[in-house]
Write a protein that holds these residues in place. Structure first.
Motif, PDB file in Angstrom:
ATOM      1  N   ASP A 156       0.802  -1.227   0.000  1.00  0.00           N
ATOM      2  CA  ASP A 156       0.000   0.000   0.000  1.00  0.00           C
ATOM      3  C   ASP A 156       0.834   1.275   0.000  1.00  0.00           C
ATOM      4  O   ASP A 156       0.314   2.345  -0.351  1.00  0.00           O
ATOM      5  N   ASN A 157       2.108   1.187   0.379  1.00  0.00           N
ATOM      6  CA  ASN A 157       2.917   2.400   0.528  1.00  0.00           C
ATOM      7  C   ASN A 157       4.147   2.454  -0.362  1.00  0.00           C
ATOM      8  O   ASN A 157       4.822   3.486  -0.410  1.00  0.00           O
ATOM      9  N   SER A 158       4.444   1.378  -1.057  1.00  0.00           N
ATOM     10  CA  SER A 158       5.684   1.333  -1.827  1.00  0.00           C
ATOM     11  C   SER A 158       5.662   2.260  -3.028  1.00  0.00           C
ATOM     12  O   SER A 158       6.710   2.795  -3.420  1.00  0.00           O
ATOM     13  N   GLU A 160       4.371   5.258  -3.263  1.00  0.00           N
ATOM     14  CA  GLU A 160       4.756   6.601  -2.810  1.00  0.00           C
ATOM     15  C   GLU A 160       6.249   6.672  -2.560  1.00  0.00           C
ATOM     16  O   GLU A 160       6.909   7.664  -2.906  1.00  0.00           O
ATOM     17  N   THR A 554      10.650   1.582   1.636  1.00  0.00           N
ATOM     18  CA  THR A 554       9.296   1.930   2.069  1.00  0.00           C
ATOM     19  C   THR A 554       9.199   2.020   3.583  1.00  0.00           C
ATOM     20  O   THR A 554       8.663   2.992   4.139  1.00  0.00           O
ATOM     21  N   LEU A 558       8.445   5.168   6.343  1.00  0.00           N
ATOM     22  CA  LEU A 558       7.317   5.057   7.271  1.00  0.00           C
ATOM     23  C   LEU A 558       7.773   5.111   8.718  1.00  0.00           C
ATOM     24  O   LEU A 558       7.109   5.742   9.559  1.00  0.00           O
TER      25      LEU A 558
END
Length: 566
Positions: A156-158, A160, A554, A558
């Protein structure tokens, strides 16, 4: 940055000076990660050990009187590598006063690929992905011995994180991302999605070798971070976490002069020191199955950050394993080893489907008596590799959509010069004009091989290749390429493991906070990179190009963002 005095009780220290065992000699895993640079390290303390000691017990604390200086910071990051460097740049871009500690005299650089989902680069190419398919495939690789919430977090965040990294590359004016769209045809047996983003030197050259990887990108990110105020300290190993109550509040390190310096961290400490795969003592304690076969590991990954996290109360050890591949040889590694050549054991018998993820190939080889095998091929090796059409780390032939490195040959003669001639000289490879002669030469390393057994194996294999169906082991038909035209070649391979990617480490929650054995977060302490576990099982998803570096990037971003917002 003058001397500051702070009253801290002895019990507030979690120290990191336990001696742990000299690092293993490094071989060469060339491909996805490249070859570790000898002068580089992660960050952390000493690496010698005394047998029988309980490494999980925190050593005696450093006396207050021994601390020469105290420096205040918001974020302290331990380790200047694929996780630590983007973490540091993220922190200073967010306005945090940041310290990056590195025990080596320069950064650690190895990875070439970064896996991500939903980046602008993929969107521009019209690439789409199925979240459930990919997440569940990665859990399948892990035998469900992984925390699926962490895999979800990467998915879900890679995108970005990749876009942010790409912005930094493009700002440099010299680097850019290329996306690996040529993926392996697995016959539907495994997923091989186009997730790999490759930092390359401009201008990118399709179908030609490119300079690439973190050796190029790390200086760009570090230069910018320092310009924004990063306090970067080489030759400064972190040796101790400072813990007040239930919160980690800083790090004690030893500077180049040998003095202890305390770095307070009002927002958090991020452990990114490279894991413990370079520490023989810890490998034997935690991962005895692989410890004796470790042929390649980043130097100085001595487990310093990992140990400090454990001493602070962190949990670990659901699945102690490191990345393995079928490219190990005596004295290092051989990138073409992952080609699905015919493989025979010490008796000259075929023993597996050669077309499998690289660690699966190593596992199959480890089942052999002697933990070794031979790759057999003939004069048509270039045509064979063209038909094999392997990708990413094992790519040996240029193809449209492939991001070719300087390790990818341009033709048969180039392949011979790069990969065959040196091994013929070393004795790892033998060449012969007949199978009788080949068997005789193979007997130097495998005395049990006979010409009769080798001929029987070759006759059967060539029969199946002519048929186009592997009735014996089920290899995909178009990768069944016969061995019929002399000269014949046999390359001796050994079972080996590479610590480039540790598949276990400190347990973390979805905030990347280190957790204790009860699942409670240790406030102020975060773990990323090889210091962080829970993402893999006992195999590395090799068909996802750059998954480890992409995960590290990632999670580094975070972790810092979570620390600053806590």
């Amino acid at each position: 940055m003058g001397m500051q005095t702070t009253s801290i009780n002895r019990r507030s220290f979690i120290t990191g000076m336990l001696a742990t065992g000299a690092a293993l000699g490094a071989g060469a895993l060339v491909g996805c990660g490249g070859q570790p640079q000898a002068a580089q390290g992660s960050a952390g303390g000493s690496s010698a050990s005394t047998a029988g000691e309980d490494w999980t017990a925190p050593p005696a604390p450093i006396e207050e009187s021994e601390i020469a200086e105290t420096i205040e910071a918001d974020i302290v990051i331990v380790g200047a590598g694929t996780s630590g460097i983007p973490a540091a740049l993220t922190a200073v871009e967010e306005g945090a006063k940041t310290v990056l500690l590195e025990k080596g005299d320069t950064f650690f650089a190895a990875p070439n690929w970064f896996a991500g989902i939903g980046s602008r680069y993929q969107n521009e190419l019209g690439l789409t992905f199925d979240r459930n398919e990919i997440v569940n495939d990665l859990m399948w690789y892990a035998n469900h011995r992984a925390d699926q919430r962490l895999i979800n977090l990467w998915y879900d965040n890679s995108g970005e994180a990749i876009d942010w990294y790409g912005d930094e590359l493009e700002e440099s004016g010299t680097l850019e991302f290329a996306v690996e769209t040529d993926n392996k045809d697995t016959g539907g047996k495994h997923a091989s999605p186009p997730v790999a983003h490759v930092p390359v030197e401009k201008p990118y050259k399709e179908m030609q070798p490119n300079k690439m990887g973190t050796r190029l990108t790390h200086p760009v990110l570090l230069d910018k971070a320092v310009s924004l105020g990063l306090d970067l300290r080489y030759k400064t190993p972190a040796v101790q976490l400072v813990k007040e109550g239930d919160r980690v509040t800083g790090v004690i390190a030893k500077n180049e002069a040998g003095d202890y310096v305390r770095f307070t961290a009002s927002k958090g400490v991020v452990l990114a020191s490279g894991g413990y795969s370079g520490n023989r003592y810890l490998m034997e304690k935690l991962n005895p199955n692989q410890s004796q076969n470790l042929t390649s590991n980043p130097q100085d990954n001595g487990g310093d950050g990992f140990k400090m996290g454990v001493w602070a109360g962190g949990d670990y050890g659901r699945c102690a394993w490191v990345m393995s591949s079928d490219r190990s040889i005596e004295g290092g590694g051989w990138t073409p080893g992952s080609q699905p050549w015919l493989r025979v054991n010490k008796f000259g018998e075929r023993f597996c489907n050669e077309d499998a993820p690289y660690d699966f190939g190593a596992n199959a080889g480890a089942m052999n008596p002697g933990n070794d095998w031979w790759n057999i091929f003939d004069a048509n090796y270039w045509d064979a590799m063209t038909k094999y059409h392997t990708t990413i780390c094992s790519r040996m032939v240029p193809a449209p959509g492939a991001v070719c490195t300087t390790l990818v040959p341009t033709d048969a003669d180039n392949f011979y010069e790069m990969y065959m001639a040196p091994q013929l000289e070393s004795g790892n490879m033998v060449q012969a004009d007949s199978l009788d002669e080949l068997a005789t030469k193979m007997q130097e390393k495998s005395p049990d091989i006979t010409a009769e057994a080798l001929k029987k194996t070759l006759d059967r294999y060539n029969e199946l290749c002519e048929k186009g169906v592997d009735d014996d082991f089920g290899k995909i038909g178009f990768r069944m390429v016969g061995v019929t035209e002399p000269p014949y070649y046999a390359m001796h391979m050994i079972t080996g493991e590479t610590g480039l990617a540790a598949l276990d480490g400190l347990r973390v929650n979805t905030n990347l906070e280190v957790i204790d054995s009860e699942g409670n977060a240790i406030r102020g302490l975060y773990a990323v990179g090889n210091d962080q576990g829970g993402f893999y099982g006992m195999s590395y998803p090799w068909y996802y190009g750059g998954l480890h570096a992409g995960k590290n990037l990632t999670f580094a971003r975070l972790a810092v963002k979570n620390a600053l917002s806590a």
